[in-house]
Design a protein around this motif. Structure first.
Motif, PDB file in Angstrom:
ATOM      1  N   VAL A  20      20.340   6.565  -0.619  1.00  0.00           N
ATOM      2  CA  VAL A  20      19.547   7.694  -0.134  1.00  0.00           C
ATOM      3  C   VAL A  20      18.643   7.219   0.999  1.00  0.00           C
ATOM      4  O   VAL A  20      17.750   6.379   0.784  1.00  0.00           O
ATOM      5  CB  VAL A  20      18.695   8.311  -1.265  1.00  0.00           C
ATOM      6  N   VAL A  21      18.855   7.735   2.190  1.00  0.00           N
ATOM      7  CA  VAL A  21      18.055   7.370   3.359  1.00  0.00           C
ATOM      8  C   VAL A  21      16.873   8.330   3.478  1.00  0.00           C
ATOM      9  O   VAL A  21      17.045   9.555   3.467  1.00  0.00           O
ATOM     10  CB  VAL A  21      18.900   7.403   4.645  1.00  0.00           C
ATOM     11  N   THR A  22      15.655   7.771   3.563  1.00  0.00           N
ATOM     12  CA  THR A  22      14.438   8.561   3.666  1.00  0.00           C
ATOM     13  C   THR A  22      14.101   8.793   5.137  1.00  0.00           C
ATOM     14  O   THR A  22      13.765   7.855   5.848  1.00  0.00           O
ATOM     15  CB  THR A  22      13.270   7.836   2.970  1.00  0.00           C
ATOM     16  N   LYS A  23      14.195  10.038   5.581  1.00  0.00           N
ATOM     17  CA  LYS A  23      13.983  10.349   6.989  1.00  0.00           C
ATOM     18  C   LYS A  23      12.527  10.627   7.337  1.00  0.00           C
ATOM     19  O   LYS A  23      12.109  10.444   8.481  1.00  0.00           O
ATOM     20  CB  LYS A  23      14.855  11.544   7.388  1.00  0.00           C
ATOM     21  N   VAL A  24      11.756  11.082   6.347  1.00  0.00           N
ATOM     22  CA  VAL A  24      10.339  11.351   6.570  1.00  0.00           C
ATOM     23  C   VAL A  24       9.542  10.348   5.761  1.00  0.00           C
ATOM     24  O   VAL A  24       9.698  10.271   4.541  1.00  0.00           O
ATOM     25  CB  VAL A  24       9.964  12.780   6.144  1.00  0.00           C
ATOM     26  N   PRO A  25       8.700   9.539   6.396  1.00  0.00           N
ATOM     27  CA  PRO A  25       7.961   8.515   5.651  1.00  0.00           C
ATOM     28  C   PRO A  25       6.993   9.141   4.659  1.00  0.00           C
ATOM     29  O   PRO A  25       6.452  10.227   4.885  1.00  0.00           O
ATOM     30  CB  PRO A  25       7.212   7.749   6.747  1.00  0.00           C
ATOM     31  N   LEU A  26       6.797   8.445   3.552  1.00  0.00           N
ATOM     32  CA  LEU A  26       5.831   8.893   2.568  1.00  0.00           C
ATOM     33  C   LEU A  26       4.416   8.758   3.138  1.00  0.00           C
ATOM     34  O   LEU A  26       4.152   7.959   4.022  1.00  0.00           O
ATOM     35  CB  LEU A  26       5.975   8.062   1.290  1.00  0.00           C
ATOM     36  N   LYS A  27       3.495   9.539   2.611  1.00  0.00           N
ATOM     37  CA  LYS A  27       2.124   9.596   3.126  1.00  0.00           C
ATOM     38  C   LYS A  27       1.372   8.301   2.844  1.00  0.00           C
ATOM     39  O   LYS A  27       1.451   7.735   1.753  1.00  0.00           O
ATOM     40  CB  LYS A  27       1.389  10.760   2.462  1.00  0.00           C
ATOM     41  N   THR A  28       0.675   7.813   3.842  1.00  0.00           N
ATOM     42  CA  THR A  28      -0.208   6.658   3.663  1.00  0.00           C
ATOM     43  C   THR A  28      -1.629   7.041   4.069  1.00  0.00           C
ATOM     44  O   THR A  28      -1.844   8.000   4.809  1.00  0.00           O
ATOM     45  CB  THR A  28       0.257   5.456   4.512  1.00  0.00           C
ATOM     46  N   PHE A  29      -2.588   6.245   3.589  1.00  0.00           N
ATOM     47  CA  PHE A  29      -4.006   6.525   3.854  1.00  0.00           C
ATOM     48  C   PHE A  29      -4.678   5.230   4.313  1.00  0.00           C
ATOM     49  O   PHE A  29      -5.376   4.567   3.529  1.00  0.00           O
ATOM     50  CB  PHE A  29      -4.674   7.087   2.602  1.00  0.00           C
ATOM     51  N   PRO A  30      -4.476   4.850   5.576  1.00  0.00           N
ATOM     52  CA  PRO A  30      -4.987   3.565   6.064  1.00  0.00           C
ATOM     53  C   PRO A  30      -6.504   3.460   6.105  1.00  0.00           C
ATOM     54  O   PRO A  30      -7.038   2.361   6.228  1.00  0.00           O
ATOM     55  CB  PRO A  30      -4.388   3.473   7.471  1.00  0.00           C
ATOM     56  N   ASN A  31      -7.197   4.589   5.976  1.00  0.00           N
ATOM     57  CA  ASN A  31      -8.665   4.572   5.957  1.00  0.00           C
ATOM     58  C   ASN A  31      -9.227   5.008   4.605  1.00  0.00           C
ATOM     59  O   ASN A  31     -10.396   5.396   4.502  1.00  0.00           O
ATOM     60  CB  ASN A  31      -9.210   5.486   7.061  1.00  0.00           C
ATOM     61  N   GLY A  32      -8.393   4.936   3.586  1.00  0.00           N
ATOM     62  CA  GLY A  32      -8.803   5.427   2.278  1.00  0.00           C
ATOM     63  C   GLY A  32      -8.453   6.904   2.121  1.00  0.00           C
ATOM     64  O   GLY A  32      -8.078   7.583   3.075  1.00  0.00           O
ATOM     65  N   PHE A  33      -8.586   7.402   0.913  1.00  0.00           N
ATOM     66  CA  PHE A  33      -8.201   8.775   0.627  1.00  0.00           C
ATOM     67  C   PHE A  33      -9.280   9.754   1.090  1.00  0.00           C
ATOM     68  O   PHE A  33     -10.463   9.405   1.172  1.00  0.00           O
ATOM     69  CB  PHE A  33      -7.919   8.939  -0.872  1.00  0.00           C
ATOM     70  N   THR A  34      -8.854  10.957   1.395  1.00  0.00           N
ATOM     71  CA  THR A  34      -9.784  11.958   1.912  1.00  0.00           C
ATOM     72  C   THR A  34     -10.824  12.331   0.853  1.00  0.00           C
ATOM     73  O   THR A  34     -10.609  12.154  -0.352  1.00  0.00           O
ATOM     74  CB  THR A  34      -9.041  13.230   2.327  1.00  0.00           C
ATOM     75  N   LYS A  35     -11.939  12.865   1.328  1.00  0.00           N
ATOM     76  CA  LYS A  35     -12.998  13.292   0.417  1.00  0.00           C
ATOM     77  C   LYS A  35     -12.480  14.356  -0.548  1.00  0.00           C
ATOM     78  O   LYS A  35     -12.848  14.364  -1.734  1.00  0.00           O
ATOM     79  CB  LYS A  35     -14.175  13.851   1.218  1.00  0.00           C
ATOM     80  N   GLU A  36     -11.610  15.231  -0.050  1.00  0.00           N
ATOM     81  CA  GLU A  36     -11.066  16.298  -0.895  1.00  0.00           C
ATOM     82  C   GLU A  36     -10.268  15.720  -2.061  1.00  0.00           C
ATOM     83  O   GLU A  36     -10.369  16.181  -3.207  1.00  0.00           O
ATOM     84  CB  GLU A  36     -10.184  17.237  -0.067  1.00  0.00           C
ATOM     85  N   ILE A  37      -9.453  14.694  -1.772  1.00  0.00           N
ATOM     86  CA  ILE A  37      -8.646  14.070  -2.828  1.00  0.00           C
ATOM     87  C   ILE A  37      -9.545  13.392  -3.847  1.00  0.00           C
ATOM     88  O   ILE A  37      -9.384  13.568  -5.065  1.00  0.00           O
ATOM     89  CB  ILE A  37      -7.649  13.064  -2.224  1.00  0.00           C
ATOM     90  N   ILE A  38     -10.509  12.608  -3.366  1.00  0.00           N
ATOM     91  CA  ILE A  38     -11.388  11.871  -4.285  1.00  0.00           C
ATOM     92  C   ILE A  38     -12.253  12.822  -5.106  1.00  0.00           C
ATOM     93  O   ILE A  38     -12.423  12.635  -6.324  1.00  0.00           O
ATOM     94  CB  ILE A  38     -12.261  10.870  -3.511  1.00  0.00           C
ATOM     95  N   ASP A  39     -12.789  13.848  -4.468  1.00  0.00           N
ATOM     96  CA  ASP A  39     -13.617  14.817  -5.205  1.00  0.00           C
ATOM     97  C   ASP A  39     -12.816  15.475  -6.325  1.00  0.00           C
ATOM     98  O   ASP A  39     -13.309  15.618  -7.459  1.00  0.00           O
ATOM     99  CB  ASP A  39     -14.156  15.893  -4.259  1.00  0.00           C
ATOM    100  N   GLU A  40     -11.597  15.874  -6.018  1.00  0.00           N
ATOM    101  CA  GLU A  40     -10.760  16.526  -7.036  1.00  0.00           C
ATOM    102  C   GLU A  40     -10.417  15.549  -8.163  1.00  0.00           C
ATOM    103  O   GLU A  40     -10.469  15.907  -9.343  1.00  0.00           O
ATOM    104  CB  GLU A  40      -9.475  17.057  -6.403  1.00  0.00           C
ATOM    105  N   PHE A  41     -10.098  14.320  -7.788  1.00  0.00           N
ATOM    106  CA  PHE A  41      -9.740  13.318  -8.793  1.00  0.00           C
ATOM    107  C   PHE A  41     -10.917  13.024  -9.714  1.00  0.00           C
ATOM    108  O   PHE A  41     -10.774  12.994 -10.948  1.00  0.00           O
ATOM    109  CB  PHE A  41      -9.265  12.038  -8.100  1.00  0.00           C
ATOM    110  N   GLU A  42     -12.096  12.826  -9.136  1.00  0.00           N
ATOM    111  CA  GLU A  42     -13.279  12.545  -9.951  1.00  0.00           C
ATOM    112  C   GLU A  42     -13.600  13.708 -10.875  1.00  0.00           C
ATOM    113  O   GLU A  42     -13.974  13.510 -12.047  1.00  0.00           O
ATOM    114  CB  GLU A  42     -14.480  12.252  -9.046  1.00  0.00           C
ATOM    115  N   SER A  43     -13.446  14.906 -10.378  1.00  0.00           N
ATOM    116  CA  SER A  43     -13.716  16.085 -11.198  1.00  0.00           C
ATOM    117  C   SER A  43     -12.768  16.157 -12.393  1.00  0.00           C
ATOM    118  O   SER A  43     -13.180  16.462 -13.520  1.00  0.00           O
ATOM    119  CB  SER A  43     -13.583  17.353 -10.346  1.00  0.00           C
ATOM    120  N   LYS A  44     -11.492  15.825 -12.154  1.00  0.00           N
ATOM    121  CA  LYS A  44     -10.490  15.951 -13.212  1.00  0.00           C
ATOM    122  C   LYS A  44     -10.565  14.825 -14.238  1.00  0.00           C
ATOM    123  O   LYS A  44     -10.229  15.033 -15.409  1.00  0.00           O
ATOM    124  CB  LYS A  44      -9.099  16.011 -12.590  1.00  0.00           C
ATOM    125  N   ILE A  45     -11.001  13.619 -13.834  1.00  0.00           N
ATOM    126  CA  ILE A  45     -11.075  12.520 -14.801  1.00  0.00           C
ATOM    127  C   ILE A  45     -12.460  12.410 -15.438  1.00  0.00           C
ATOM    128  O   ILE A  45     -12.647  11.678 -16.410  1.00  0.00           O
ATOM    129  CB  ILE A  45     -10.691  11.159 -14.168  1.00  0.00           C
TER     130      ILE A  45
END
Length: 387
Positions: free
Chosen positions: A91-116
């Motif tokens: 299976v050849v992957t044509k679209v690269p998976l998402k990376t976060f070279p500067n860390g994860f966005t505030k939206e992602i971290i806020d949601e994660f902290e809220s859920k855990i």
């Protein structure tokens, strides 16, 4: 053909590709640079197989190699574990998976902290061993899990097993896995538990990967549908999220993985034995530990005769990699590299397999050897090696 033994020497790349620079990788050649910079590496059995016939390694060519030798380029976009294994499996992957070279966005971290229900530490690009040494003491005092990433598509959560239980850590990973989809699709969420005291932390074998489902039908699915055994040793099961696997065997080290591979080879099965030896990458490549990497190569080299001895007359052994992780280059991330292709069978012809256009030639060949019709990408080399 009744049995194929496919072993991934995780991250043992053999040199730059035409597009390595676009991935930030220059002068990368994991195998060659470890050989060049190590004082004590032993690759006598690799040489007997014919590894010297890979020109990029700058070794003495072998006039009478035991195995067919080649290298594979990667067509997929990326240089990570998931992408490499998927392409090996057709299976050849044509679209690269998402990376976060500067860390994860505030939206992602806020949601994660809220859920855990906890705040987190880190949220940066880091080496797994370095970040637990840097933040481990604060983690123990506060109970905050350590979240970090790398140049690869990963969301990693580290926690001391006496501070956050394995069960809770796994639950956090499941929450992150459910979150990181769509525009934020991450290849793997990884639980990174550790133990020990400040100054002597050690990661444990309770690591667990939460990968995305394969985006298409792989070699493993075709084999399972044909009622073949598909036996996973090491993290293969996690990489493919269980798809196409009929039996899984966990490992705690490279040596354990090699020994368990040999144990299964002594048994009767019909299909694919698929092993990943992760220590090359996890323990040594990412830690820029040249001598550790060299020792791991030497250890595997010492086990090659036993692997060959336990091959049946009609078995095929394939040794390869999934990407590079050159411990001599700047940074600690994977490197975009060609992978070695070492193919041995007692009844197989020894040929020059050349430079292959895609990792997927491996999966295509495996299915061809089992006479399984398929729509996978790749070009089979079955007719080149059959007597």
């Amino acid at each position: 053909m009744k049995r194929v033994i496919l072993i991934i020497l995780d991250s043992l790349g053999v040199g730059e590709m035409h597009d390595s620079l676009s991935y930030g990788d220059k002068d990368c050649n994991t195998f060659a640079n470890v050989i060049k910079n190590s004082k004590n590496i032993i690759i006598d059995n690799f040489k007997k197989l014919g590894i010297g016939n890979i020109k990029s390694l700058n070794l003495e060519p072998c006039e009478n190699p035991m195995a067919s030798i080649g290298v594979c380029n990667e067509l997929s976009q990326g240089k990570d574990t998931i992408t490499g294994h998927l392409e090996i499996s057709g299976v050849v992957t044509k679209v690269p998976l998402k990376t976060f070279p500067n860390g994860f966005t505030k939206e992602i971290i806020d949601e994660f902290e809220s859920k855990i229900g906890r705040k987190i530490l880190g949220n940066c690009v880091a080496s797994g061993t370095e970040i637990i040494e840097r933040l481990g003491e604060e983690h123990i005092k506060t109970g905050k899990p350590i979240v970090y990433t790398s140049a690869d598509s990963v969301f990693q959560i580290a926690a001391h097993e006496e501070v956050i239980s394995i069960e809770e850590l796994y639950n956090m990973c499941e929450i992150a896995r459910e979150m990181l989809v769509g525009d934020n699709l991450i290849g793997r969420v990884i639980a990174r538990p550790f133990v020990g005291e400040v100054g002597s932390f050690k990661r444990t074998s309770n690591r667990k990967d939460y990968a995305i489902d394969p985006p298409g039908k792989t070699m493993l699915d075709y084999l399972k549908e044909d009622n073949k055994d598909v036996i996973s040793i090491g993290k293969i099961y996690d990489i493919f999220n269980g798809f196409g696997i009929t039996e899984k065997i966990k490992t705690v080290s490279n040596l354990d993985g090699i020994n368990k591979t040999i144990e299964v080879m002594k048994k009767d099965f019909n299909g694919l034995l698929f092993t990943n030896l992760v220590d090359f990458d996890m323990m040594y490549g990412h830690r820029n530990d040249v001598e550790g990497y060299a020792n791991a190569i030497s250890e595997f080299d010492s086990k090659i005769p036993e692997l060959l001895e336990n091959l049946n007359e009609d078995d095929l052994l394939i040794l390869t990699a999934d990407h590079g992780c050159d411990p001599t280059t700047q940074g600690t991330d994977h490197t975009r590299e060609q992978i070695p292709l070492i193919v041995y069978g007692k009844k197989m012809k020894v040929v020059d397999l050349g430079v292959r256009n895609s990792f997927s030639d491996i999966g295509k060949t495996v299915l061809d050897l089992f006479n399984i019709k398929n729509d996978l990408h790749g070009v089979s080399f079955k007719n080149d090696i059959l007597s």
